[in-house]
Enzyme design. Structure first.
Site, PDB file in Angstrom:
ATOM      1  N   ASP A  96     -17.618   6.235  -1.038  1.00 29.88           N
ATOM      2  CA  ASP A  96     -16.294   6.209  -0.401  1.00 29.88           C
ATOM      3  C   ASP A  96     -16.139   7.551   0.316  1.00 29.88           C
ATOM      4  O   ASP A  96     -16.951   8.474   0.115  1.00 29.88           O
ATOM      5  CB  ASP A  96     -15.198   6.014  -1.466  1.00 29.88           C
ATOM      6  CG  ASP A  96     -13.790   5.900  -0.870  1.00 29.88           C
ATOM      7  OD1 ASP A  96     -13.671   5.679   0.360  1.00 29.88           O
ATOM      8  OD2 ASP A  96     -12.809   6.033  -1.633  1.00 29.88           O
ATOM      9  N   HIS A 119      -7.264   0.894  -6.486  1.00 31.34           N
ATOM     10  CA  HIS A 119      -7.444  -0.014  -5.338  1.00 31.34           C
ATOM     11  C   HIS A 119      -8.044  -1.314  -5.899  1.00 31.34           C
ATOM     12  O   HIS A 119      -9.196  -1.649  -5.640  1.00 31.34           O
ATOM     13  CB  HIS A 119      -8.378   0.636  -4.307  1.00 31.34           C
ATOM     14  CG  HIS A 119      -8.329   0.016  -2.945  1.00 31.34           C
ATOM     15  ND1 HIS A 119      -7.538  -1.083  -2.650  1.00 31.34           N
ATOM     16  CD2 HIS A 119      -8.983   0.318  -1.788  1.00 31.34           C
ATOM     17  CE1 HIS A 119      -7.710  -1.407  -1.374  1.00 31.34           C
ATOM     18  NE2 HIS A 119      -8.570  -0.576  -0.829  1.00 31.34           N
ATOM     19  N   CYS A 123     -16.612   0.995   0.493  1.00 31.22           N
ATOM     20  CA  CYS A 123     -15.360   0.256   0.717  1.00 31.22           C
ATOM     21  C   CYS A 123     -14.898   0.332   2.168  1.00 31.22           C
ATOM     22  O   CYS A 123     -14.153  -0.526   2.605  1.00 31.22           O
ATOM     23  CB  CYS A 123     -14.273   0.781  -0.211  1.00 31.22           C
ATOM     24  SG  CYS A 123     -13.962   2.540  -0.007  1.00 31.22           S
ATOM     25  N   ARG A 154     -13.172  -9.049   0.992  1.00 29.69           N
ATOM     26  CA  ARG A 154     -11.782  -8.651   0.737  1.00 29.69           C
ATOM     27  C   ARG A 154     -10.880  -9.868   0.880  1.00 29.69           C
ATOM     28  O   ARG A 154     -10.015 -10.133   0.040  1.00 29.69           O
ATOM     29  CB  ARG A 154     -11.344  -7.553   1.726  1.00 29.69           C
ATOM     30  CG  ARG A 154     -11.986  -6.183   1.512  1.00 29.69           C
ATOM     31  CD  ARG A 154     -11.541  -5.550   0.200  1.00 29.69           C
ATOM     32  NE  ARG A 154     -10.099  -5.473   0.102  1.00 29.69           N
ATOM     33  CZ  ARG A 154      -9.341  -4.498   0.626  1.00 29.69           C
ATOM     34  NH1 ARG A 154      -9.915  -3.494   1.251  1.00 29.69           N
ATOM     35  NH2 ARG A 154      -8.026  -4.503   0.488  1.00 29.69           N
ATOM     36  N   GLN A 194      -9.760  -4.051  -3.744  1.00 31.90           N
ATOM     37  CA  GLN A 194     -11.090  -3.619  -3.303  1.00 31.90           C
ATOM     38  C   GLN A 194     -12.123  -3.928  -4.388  1.00 31.90           C
ATOM     39  O   GLN A 194     -13.194  -4.484  -4.109  1.00 31.90           O
ATOM     40  CB  GLN A 194     -11.061  -2.104  -3.018  1.00 31.90           C
ATOM     41  CG  GLN A 194     -12.399  -1.554  -2.567  1.00 31.90           C
ATOM     42  CD  GLN A 194     -12.796  -2.070  -1.199  1.00 31.90           C
ATOM     43  OE1 GLN A 194     -12.036  -1.967  -0.255  1.00 31.90           O
ATOM     44  NE2 GLN A 194     -13.986  -2.646  -1.091  1.00 31.90           N
ATOM     45  N   ARG A 207       0.881  -1.182   0.000  1.00 33.53           N
ATOM     46  CA  ARG A 207       0.000   0.000   0.000  1.00 33.53           C
ATOM     47  C   ARG A 207       0.906   1.217   0.000  1.00 33.53           C
ATOM     48  O   ARG A 207       1.664   1.426   0.957  1.00 33.53           O
ATOM     49  CB  ARG A 207      -0.911  -0.015   1.233  1.00 33.53           C
ATOM     50  CG  ARG A 207      -1.639   1.292   1.454  1.00 33.53           C
ATOM     51  CD  ARG A 207      -2.753   1.180   2.466  1.00 33.53           C
ATOM     52  NE  ARG A 207      -3.885   0.470   1.911  1.00 33.53           N
ATOM     53  CZ  ARG A 207      -5.120   0.465   2.437  1.00 33.53           C
ATOM     54  NH1 ARG A 207      -5.369   1.125   3.541  1.00 33.53           N
ATOM     55  NH2 ARG A 207      -6.085  -0.203   1.864  1.00 33.53           N
TER      56      ARG A 207
HETATM   57  N1   CP Z   1     -11.223  -0.579   2.204  1.00 38.70           N
HETATM   58  C1   CP Z   1      -9.983  -0.567   2.707  1.00 38.70           C
HETATM   59  O1   CP Z   1      -8.995  -0.690   1.991  1.00 38.70           O
HETATM   60  O2   CP Z   1      -9.914  -0.418   4.072  1.00 38.70           O
HETATM   61  P1   CP Z   1      -8.571  -0.164   4.891  1.00 38.70           P
HETATM   62  O3   CP Z   1      -8.040   1.179   4.471  1.00 38.70           O
HETATM   63  O4   CP Z   1      -8.980  -0.196   6.328  1.00 38.70           O
HETATM   64  O5   CP Z   1      -7.598  -1.245   4.562  1.00 38.70           O
HETATM   65  N1  NVA Z   2     -10.189   6.550  -1.247  1.00 39.25           N
HETATM   66  C1  NVA Z   2      -9.829   6.078   0.065  1.00 39.25           C
HETATM   67  C2  NVA Z   2     -10.000   4.589   0.131  1.00 39.25           C
HETATM   68  C3  NVA Z   2      -9.727   3.989   1.483  1.00 39.25           C
HETATM   69  C4  NVA Z   2      -9.858   2.498   1.485  1.00 39.25           C
HETATM   70  C5  NVA Z   2      -8.397   6.470   0.372  1.00 39.25           C
HETATM   71  O1  NVA Z   2      -7.539   6.385  -0.513  1.00 39.25           O
HETATM   72  O2  NVA Z   2      -8.147   6.889   1.503  1.00 39.25           O
END
Ligand code: CP
Ligand code: NVA
Length: 306
Positions: free
Chosen positions: A222, A128, A261, A289, A131, A101
């Site tokens: 989101d 993502h 999400c 997930r 997701q 990430r």
């Molecule tokens: N949806 C998602 O990626 O959640 P987190 O940021 O908690 O991993």
């Molecule tokens: N768009 C959000 C998604 C979190 C899972 C972010 O990038 O923070």
């Protein structure tokens, strides 16, 4: 050549469908897969916070008989103690896979360049894709057929929007992003999605009018402010409030399914009434997930199970 999963575009329609079927099998018959990653170690590296991604990968890998090594924001801070390239070169000598990430998509490209084990994108600024796999696994469970579904995303055009839009296009589902002016998804990625959708008989629409969501089967929310952006939600509330998923919008659109999400900001992008309501599949989506990612890891790391 090492296979990576950086944008989701690595998978065509047939590959996504076989992955979703594998995910369903893993979910239904976990005991048949409990050695699928036996002897394999996977590094999960985070430059940003996480609940779902961290825990679902860690527990998911464990359920497949594998071993996960977590690098937090301090120990996974690439580029400060050593370069992204050196992270990749070192990790690839010990691990069988790297889930990352990152703040910038380019970091994933660099990791993939220097890693001879698969690199999986578990969120970056642009995508993502894990997701989106879980989102469509959930819709597959709910509807059985994905082609012809209409999905409306409301809020800020962001990484989640991009991956959802691209996978919708790949699977032949109609997609509309309803975003305030100045917050549309990335134009290049929209163009790419339009091209993929055209091949699969689907459509992509970007609009700032909430009416564009009428007739959608699925409403998707989101956060209005993504990780890395320090703007307080209160500050963008006036701009985004017309795009909130609330009971009125659910009724006006006729939608049957609500997705988010998470993490969710209740009473901002979605009301508690809808989030906890009968049409919400948000917790099923979070559970998925793990199953979707497990299918992805098995397909990347152990062909015997695919
Ligand atoms: N949806 C998602 O990626 O959640 P987190 O940021 O908690 O991993
Ligand atoms: N768009 C959000 C998604 C979190 C899972 C972010 O990038 O923070």
């Amino acid at each position: 050549m090492t296979k990576h999963f950086l944008t989701g575009l690595e998978l065509d329609q047939a590959s996504v469908l076989s992955l979703l079927n594998l995910a369903k099998n893993i979910k239904q018959q976990p005991q048949e897969y409990n050695q699928a990653l036996a002897g394999k170690s996977i590094v999960t590296l985070f430059e940003k916070p996480s609940l779902r991604t961290r825990v679902s990968f860690d527990i998911g890998i464990n359920k497949l008989g594998g071993h996960a090594v977590y690098l937090d924001q301090q120990n996974g801070a690439m580029g400060s103690r050593e370069s992204v390239k050196d992270f990749a070169l070192n990790i690839a000598t010990w691990a069988d896979g790297l889930v990352a990430r990152v703040n910038h998509h380019q970091t994933l490209e660099t990791l993939a360049t220097y890693s001879n084990v698969p690199v999986v994108n578990s969120l970056c600024d642009l995508y993502h894709p894990c997701q989106a796999l879980a989102d469509f696994l959930t819709l597959y469970e709910v509807y059985g057929d994905l082609a012809g579904l209409k999905i409306a995303y409301l809020g800020e055009g962001n990484n989640v929007t991009h991956s959802l839009m691209l996978l919708a296009a790949t699977l032949g589902a109609d997609f509309v992003a309803v975003c305030p002016k100045g917050h549309s998804p990335d134009a290049q990625i929209v163009k790419q999605a339009e091209q993929i959708a055209a091949v699969n008989g689907a459509s992509v629409l970007i609009s700032d009018r909430v009416e564009a969501a009428v007739g959608a089967n699925v409403l998707y929310a989101d956060t209005w402010v993504s990780m890395g952006n320090t703007t307080p939600l209160e500050q963008v509330k006036a701009t985004f409030m017309p795009y909130q998923i609330n009971q009125q919008l659910v009724e006006n659109t006729g939608a049957q399914t609500i997705l988010h999400c998470q993490p969710a900001h209740r009473e901002f992008e979605i009301t508690s009434e809808v989030m906890d309501g009968a049409k919400s599949k948000i917790i099923q989506q979070a559970e998925n997930r793990m199953h979707a990612q497990n299918a992805l890891l098995v397909s990347l790391l152990n062909k015997d199970y695919v």
